[in-house]
Design an enzyme around this catalytic site. Structure first.
Site, PDB file in Angstrom:
ATOM      1  N   HIS A 134      16.953 -26.276  18.407  1.00 41.04           N
ATOM      2  CA  HIS A 134      17.150 -25.018  19.113  1.00 41.04           C
ATOM      3  C   HIS A 134      18.384 -24.265  18.611  1.00 41.04           C
ATOM      4  CE1 HIS A 134      16.097 -22.203  22.104  1.00 41.04           C
ATOM      5  NE2 HIS A 134      17.076 -22.458  22.942  1.00 41.04           N
ATOM      6  N   THR A 182      15.410 -19.626  30.806  1.00 43.84           N
ATOM      7  CA  THR A 182      15.044 -18.438  30.054  1.00 43.84           C
ATOM      8  C   THR A 182      13.534 -18.219  30.122  1.00 43.84           C
ATOM      9  OG1 THR A 182      16.879 -18.876  28.578  1.00 43.84           O
ATOM     10  CG2 THR A 182      15.166 -17.390  27.770  1.00 43.84           C
ATOM     11  N   CYS A 190      11.309 -19.267  22.289  1.00 38.32           N
ATOM     12  CA  CYS A 190      11.758 -20.290  21.344  1.00 38.32           C
ATOM     13  C   CYS A 190      11.966 -21.646  22.005  1.00 38.32           C
ATOM     14  CB  CYS A 190      13.078 -19.868  20.693  1.00 38.32           C
ATOM     15  SG  CYS A 190      12.961 -18.308  19.813  1.00 38.32           S
ATOM     16  N   GLU A 244      16.649 -14.673  32.994  1.00 37.73           N
ATOM     17  CA  GLU A 244      17.158 -15.996  33.351  1.00 37.73           C
ATOM     18  C   GLU A 244      16.883 -16.210  34.828  1.00 37.73           C
ATOM     19  OE1 GLU A 244      18.548 -18.020  31.109  1.00 37.73           O
ATOM     20  OE2 GLU A 244      18.567 -16.541  29.477  1.00 37.73           O
ATOM     21  N   TYR A 278      18.816 -19.839  16.946  1.00 39.28           N
ATOM     22  CA  TYR A 278      19.636 -18.674  17.276  1.00 39.28           C
ATOM     23  C   TYR A 278      19.763 -17.693  16.119  1.00 39.28           C
ATOM     24  CZ  TYR A 278      20.499 -20.009  21.984  1.00 39.28           C
ATOM     25  OH  TYR A 278      20.316 -20.271  23.313  1.00 39.28           O
ATOM     26  N   CYS A 320      17.627 -15.785  15.684  1.00 39.16           N
ATOM     27  CA  CYS A 320      17.151 -14.580  16.364  1.00 39.16           C
ATOM     28  C   CYS A 320      18.268 -13.567  16.570  1.00 39.16           C
ATOM     29  CB  CYS A 320      16.527 -14.928  17.708  1.00 39.16           C
ATOM     30  SG  CYS A 320      17.722 -15.607  18.892  1.00 39.16           S
ATOM     31  N   CYS A 350      16.530 -11.171  23.984  1.00 41.23           N
ATOM     32  CA  CYS A 350      15.947 -12.513  23.950  1.00 41.23           C
ATOM     33  C   CYS A 350      14.476 -12.434  24.329  1.00 41.23           C
ATOM     34  CB  CYS A 350      16.699 -13.403  24.935  1.00 41.23           C
ATOM     35  SG  CYS A 350      15.950 -15.031  25.139  1.00 41.23           S
ATOM     36  N   GLU A 386      24.746 -15.609  26.393  1.00 38.03           N
ATOM     37  CA  GLU A 386      23.722 -16.600  26.132  1.00 38.03           C
ATOM     38  C   GLU A 386      23.888 -17.172  24.720  1.00 38.03           C
ATOM     39  OE1 GLU A 386      19.809 -18.248  25.256  1.00 38.03           O
ATOM     40  OE2 GLU A 386      20.536 -16.379  24.385  1.00 38.03           O
TER      41      GLU A 386
END
Lengths: 489, 489, 489, 489
Positions: free
Chosen positions: B297, B197, B110, B262, B301, B303, B106, B451
């Site tokens: 959002h 995050t 974003c 996190e 993901y 990603c 991550c 996550e």
């Protein structure tokens, strides 16, 4: 003499389309008898209705179902359009979903659309590499088809005989369609095409090879357009689950208006004039042709998300009729059905959105994502169907017949005992249950389930393309770099 | 005094970004100690590297990772861009996948991107309905952030206490972040944001409410930007699986370069000047804000498909190192992994492609498909991870430590016995196995698995949106019509 | 006058069983007509054949399909046996799988078996708590049934009307079967039982309540045995997918010999003498009765693993006929089908093996595992069916009719073109494809799929029992102890 | 000199077992250092605790965890018992589930149990066919082991090198354990066994071949018992996710008491006296040995249903602590977790219940169902783990460290903000979250997930056995008969 494809005037709507199919004297067999006029046959009629919807939608919603063709410099039905942009490719999906919603079944016209957009670039490439003149021929033929707004059936799947052998290795050389004679003015082809969607409802059939070929298979590498009523063609209508209910009445069939159509097309030495031959012997192009066509066609299965919309609606309606629409597990199942259904839609849309132009000028979808879309289509409709049956309850397979409901003695008792919640007519509850039966076990289960599994290639075919399409070497490099592996060593 | 966000010059690359984080004197706690300089901490450093990659990619591939901003009339990092078209929204996904491939984890930037694109239209709507002046304020703040190319952390998730009660019903009123004091020049906020995050790696935190609110919850309806080093903020670094391996050496950690981050952010009466307050009390807008943000959002993901590319590559590489790359079940598993991975990508792309403009002028993705994308993200990485472990074999969890491998006595024996096929160094085989461990059980499993499950909302949240988003009434009408039910009766 | 159940001599085999069904003058309706003699009706006959197989198996393999009954001190058909041990319960499963293999469909006799073993302990418990004499009555009736070797149909599922309301809350009080009159010599019942498996093929119907009841529902708490030909009973035969193919010929039906049977049973004030009333008003026992019956019946769905054996064999055979039996993905799919199929078997066997004795002396299966078994049955046959269709190829839904194959003109062409590998008759290939169609879309798909979903309770019913049955408090204690939580605090 | 296995008195409980492991002077390496006394190492200790539980359970519940051995005519720990009935085989499963519940991890003693019950019949068969005297030797050795109540580690998995080559085809002949020298009094073996569960905690290692062998592989066909402290053995301790947390404190580790253990066992020319050699060169028996052992061992994975019980309890507890135990989707997920977990249990129980006797007199489980059980074990724990993380929420991977919680400054704030519902201590909430982390990403995820995948053979190994085990020819005959195909033609 070759067949003469009618009509001579452009077809403007579904009614004219139906008319165009009359009096063609096709050799169509069903239940061991030659069908006098397919248009009037109660089993065939619903499949014609589904095709006709592609005409009527173009009238009702031209933005959705027509496009501007540069070939004729005018609007054409989108099913006949040579795509000119990624948006054109996406627009096909939007139209397909809508027609799935309208008909609840296979409307049969996609194969031709995808075949046209495949042969267009393939002939261009053959010409470039071999100096042939196929592309010009093909453009001329497409232009004519666009002018008259005809239905083109794409005929790819051969009967295949022993699946472990190539065309030229079969004991019987006719297991794949091939050129059996070459004359100065054209070629003669023989063989059979299986599982032909909407062939009887088509004006033209576009013959294509079904798989990769080698030099030995040269005679099998043939692409040609033949009128649906060309001499030598025989259609044997395929049986579908519950097909004869269409002859019994309207209630038990579930979806009385619409159905799909599959037939076996026998080609007994059909002559094709040169103008309608678009590949003849260039075997090396069979593999790219099939890969391109399947890429195009696999994301066309977005239509099933439209059919899925109907089934989700039916499941929600039956829960409502039973008096339990708000129960949490029912709502959750509807959400799951929608999740799966939208996944089919989204993966198809993504494939179309990421289209790239061919050298010939039309656009074609992302092949990897198209295969991802189709792979889902081979799985999710079965799960959506299972969930629909779950919400329907056992009555979906135990209802009495229409005749029992109409019986003066027991009919009223059936109306009394098969009632759901207050305010819902028993007949309506039965109708929606019959629709679910139709889509999960009956006539349209054929299209929604089995044809979703095998159309445009069986599941394993997609897995092979996905496995090949992911650039595994690049992925290995990504992993090696992060792992600290020196790949130059 | 409020915190003073540095730098004063625009950040041009990853190195300058790292430098910008130094000397901020943040209150960061890890293992019970205040971290002197987070930038130098071996556990924190890999997370900074991942964020830095978002800067470097903009240098290396500006078409992918920058855009033209009308606010500053110049190029901005795409993570700070107010989207101006559907293509802009799609381009975010392309950038996200690439960064997932580069970092295998991550990269944390974003949330801010999606938050900016959410607050932009929401403030516009509040102003229109309430006559407030939030939108202008927000534009001014975003313009400044764009100029300096800063990292914005989006801070939404509250700690929530008893999940069955609303913010104002909690025994302890601080379970959700709220305004505890209103002054002429600004507001004071208190509470804690969990699972933040990349917060420690951010320059600004954009505080947002986490759920639908009622009139009683008015003090909890607050949107505000605060510098990461504002007085009153304390960061408690969250433990991740295998986090301390980053302090041991490079081999056992699997991916020594990159990791996620996190933390729990404690807000102990932090003052926010009025210019940085964008919502204060307009509780009715909490629900649309959350729905819009999560819509944005959830399709971010995508990603994870980039991270999935790394894991697929790692699985392919270990099969290769073991000498069995071509075995049919292994190839089939790689195809299945790719199929699932591309489904995440495709559903996200489809959501972005079908974006629509807001009244404020930016574009936002299709909410239904965005939720479909995220729902897959809550399932498929687990299955991809399981398949990766399958191909890895048992060694993925039984390997000896780096120190054993370097031991003069047993090290050579380990090199001998842990070897795969000829031509592959034992260390390389171990490295790729450790990468798979890292991504399925270790540091980056946190981002790739858990996550993926909970980020942007847990699975049930998506199901609710999907269930609400499908227009079930329209689907019922489709079904009724095909079933022959007269709905007008 | 009550109906008089024949025969007067014990039934010794399938032929005598068929004979016993003749001349009963049942009111059976099908397609709006009263069936003169069900035994001779081509749609009903295959269902009688399936039931008859339960008699013939007892002759051919008495160890499998008979047991020693202490009630008559002699051998009885296992379907009528009051179980005396866990091995007896397991033996039922072994017999059920075998009959699934023999018939490829639902052989209908399990409901009665499971009902007998439920009413036996329930009446014992009511007597003990209420001082009634039901158990003695029931033993006497069972003894008579065993002596004559009769078929008992268990009639549980009411038509239910508005599913959100209890029996006594319905607008129409007849939506659940109830006692409408109590006379000195017996009771009169009214209502309807839906989805009655094999009712027309039964000698007796054992009426039972379908769900938990309250004091208001007392008249609905009735258990009673009625002869299948009692005055006031009307059977309306349920339509099944492709049912009329049984009237067309043998080829297209796929499994010409065997089929299931579902009907709606209307009870229009049927008198039951006291000797045949086993519960009347003891509403508190409705819930345990249903839970016990469903526990028993849900693991009876092991029969579907026998049906699955047939479908796996059919899929393997069609792969063989197509010339591709050894292809890796085909072998893998057969293994997956078997894995799922054996899971149904194994979970059922485990439930039966872990049976416990009731106070009445018979044995009943583990309720949790029985529900686990049934839950799999609601999912896996659909996946097995999908995989069977996958291996079958598209021909499973596009084959021409038997009449086309027999047509002198096109028949030979069809034989030529529908051939698979050398050495396999085209007709045999068609036969196996039709069998797969029969089991996945046609007559026996009703039993293999939909009835697997809803029989013995729909999926959600099992989930509720599983959720309640797992002793979650004990599991919490296990977790707390390992986590170091002091629960005594 | 061979190693001398202690103790000399029977081990009576866990404490004595721990004592028996002391002072053995094993060569155990961990983090590059030789461990002075494994019993005292904080990383190793939890694995010893898990093994010790097998001793203590035998004291606390002898009916569950002991059996009467005819070899010593007295009670033995069930892990050392040669099974004498199907009930004995089932009883193993009951004990395994219980130990999974007690330890939440792998208690390591099953491999030896299953190995003993495999070598027992295999040596009997070799003797019968070859006239060897292995069986007597083996009985004598087992008798001794039973007397002293020792731990036997079964050592099967070789390191394998290039997986595409057989043992004798490897570049390095040591990739599989083999006999390198035969002396009059015994043999010398060399090689390495990977993924050895509990080896360091064992008294004896029972060496077995890992796969089918050919004549060329004769030296690799060796079965032998060696004391764990025999000269020439080196253990390299495998790293597990989060292993070092066991050295940090008790809170962050999640399950402070128990863990599994895997190591690489290097055999550097270890001498085995003839009395402890049970196969030497009889290569044809390698395949049946492996198939028998895996059949036995695959249904031993019923232990994972006990571990699953802990995880289900933890998920239920965290939902409770969060204040939302009754929410419908949470209850449904708990039911799904239980459904999957009980399927593992039930398929294992069914395999054991259907055991058959060997010619040697012990009983062995149904091989097909044992493989079905293990196949589920390779899938369901991952899904159960995913659902547990779903119910846990994001905090499962973002919690601060124990040291932060104990910090005088921020500790109280953490206690405030990480609280769940009223009445639950924050620390307890953290403890249960850490347990879920432990089981899904941490130390015991290794055993619950990855070891479930690969232990007793990777998933593909089970699929092959299932594919071979289903008597496909018989299933084809069933299908052919129902389809009306005459197979005699």
């Amino acid at each position: 003499m070759t067949g003469q494809c009618r009509p001579e005037q452009p077809i403007r709507n579904g009614a004219e389309y139906r008319q165009s199919l009359r009096d063609r004297n096709l050799d169509v067999y069903l239940f061991g008898e030659r069908v006098a006029e397919p248009v009037d046959h109660p089993i065939i009629r619903p499949s014609i209705n589904a095709m006709a919807a592609t005409y009527d939608l173009a009238v009702e919603d031209p933005a959705l179902a027509t496009a501007h063709s540069s070939l004729i410099d005018g609007p054409v039905n989108r099913f006949l359009h040579i795509t000119g942009s990624a948006d054109d490719v996406v627009a096909q999906n939007m139209m397909q979903r809508r027609l799935g919603q309208i008909t609840g079944t296979c409307f049969q016209r996609c194969v031709g659309m995808d075949a046209i957009n495949t042969i267009f670039p393939i002939t261009h490439e053959i010409d470039r590499e071999r100096g042939t003149g196929y592309h010009r021929r093909f453009r001329a033929w497409v232009t004519g088809v666009q002018r008259l707004n005809l239905v083109v059936g794409g005929a790819m799947t051969d009967v295949k005989g022993d699946r472990s052998r190539s065309p030229s290795q079969q004991d019987d050389p006719d297991m794949y369609v091939r050129v059996v004679e070459r004359r100065p003015d054209g070629v003669v082809i023989r063989g059979a095409k299986a599982h032909q969607t909407g062939a009887v409802n088509s004006h033209w059939l576009l013959i294509m090879p079904t798989m990769r070929m080698t030099a030995e298979d040269g005679d099998y590498a043939v692409v040609a357009a033949i009128p649906a009523d060309a001499p030598g063609i025989t259609y044997v209508y395929g049986r579908q689950s519950c097909d004869t209910r269409s002859m019994e009445g309207d209630l038990d069939v579930g979806n009385a208006g619409f159905a799909g159509q599959e037939s076996l097309v026998l080609l007994d030495d059909v002559f094709v004039p040169n103008d309608h031959v678009f590949v003849d012997g260039e075997f090396e192009f069979a593999a790219p042709l099939v890969e391109r066509f399947t890429g195009y066609h696999r994301r066309s299965y977005v239509c099933k998300s439209g059919v899925g919309d109907v089934l989700i609606g039916a499941a929600a309606l039956v829960a409502d009729y039973n008096g339990v629409p708000g129960v949490s597990h029912i709502r959750d199942k509807l959400a799951e059905m929608a999740h799966l259904n939208e996944t089919i839609f989204a993966t198809g849309i993504a494939a179309s959105h990421r289209s790239i132009p061919t050298d010939a000028g039309n656009w074609e979808p992302d092949n990897l994502l198209a295969n991802v879309c189709k792979q889902h289509v081979t799985r999710f409709p079965y799960e959506i169907g299972r969930l629909a049956q779950d919400l329907a309850g056992g009555a979906v397979v135990t209802l009495p017949s229409q005749q029992d409901l109409e019986h003066p003695g027991i009919g009223p008792l059936l109306v009394k005992y098969l009632k759901g919640r207050e305010g819902v007519a028993t007949e309506d509850r039965i109708r929606i249950l019959r629709l679910i039966e139709n889509m999960t076990l009956g006539r349209n289960a054929v299209g929604y389930l089995t044809e979703s599994l095998h159309g445009a290639g069986s599941p394993q075919a997609q897995r092979i393309v996905i496995g090949r399409g992911i650039d595994i070497a690049a992925k290995k490099r990504l992993a090696a770099r992060l792992a600290g592996i020196d790949e130059t060593g």
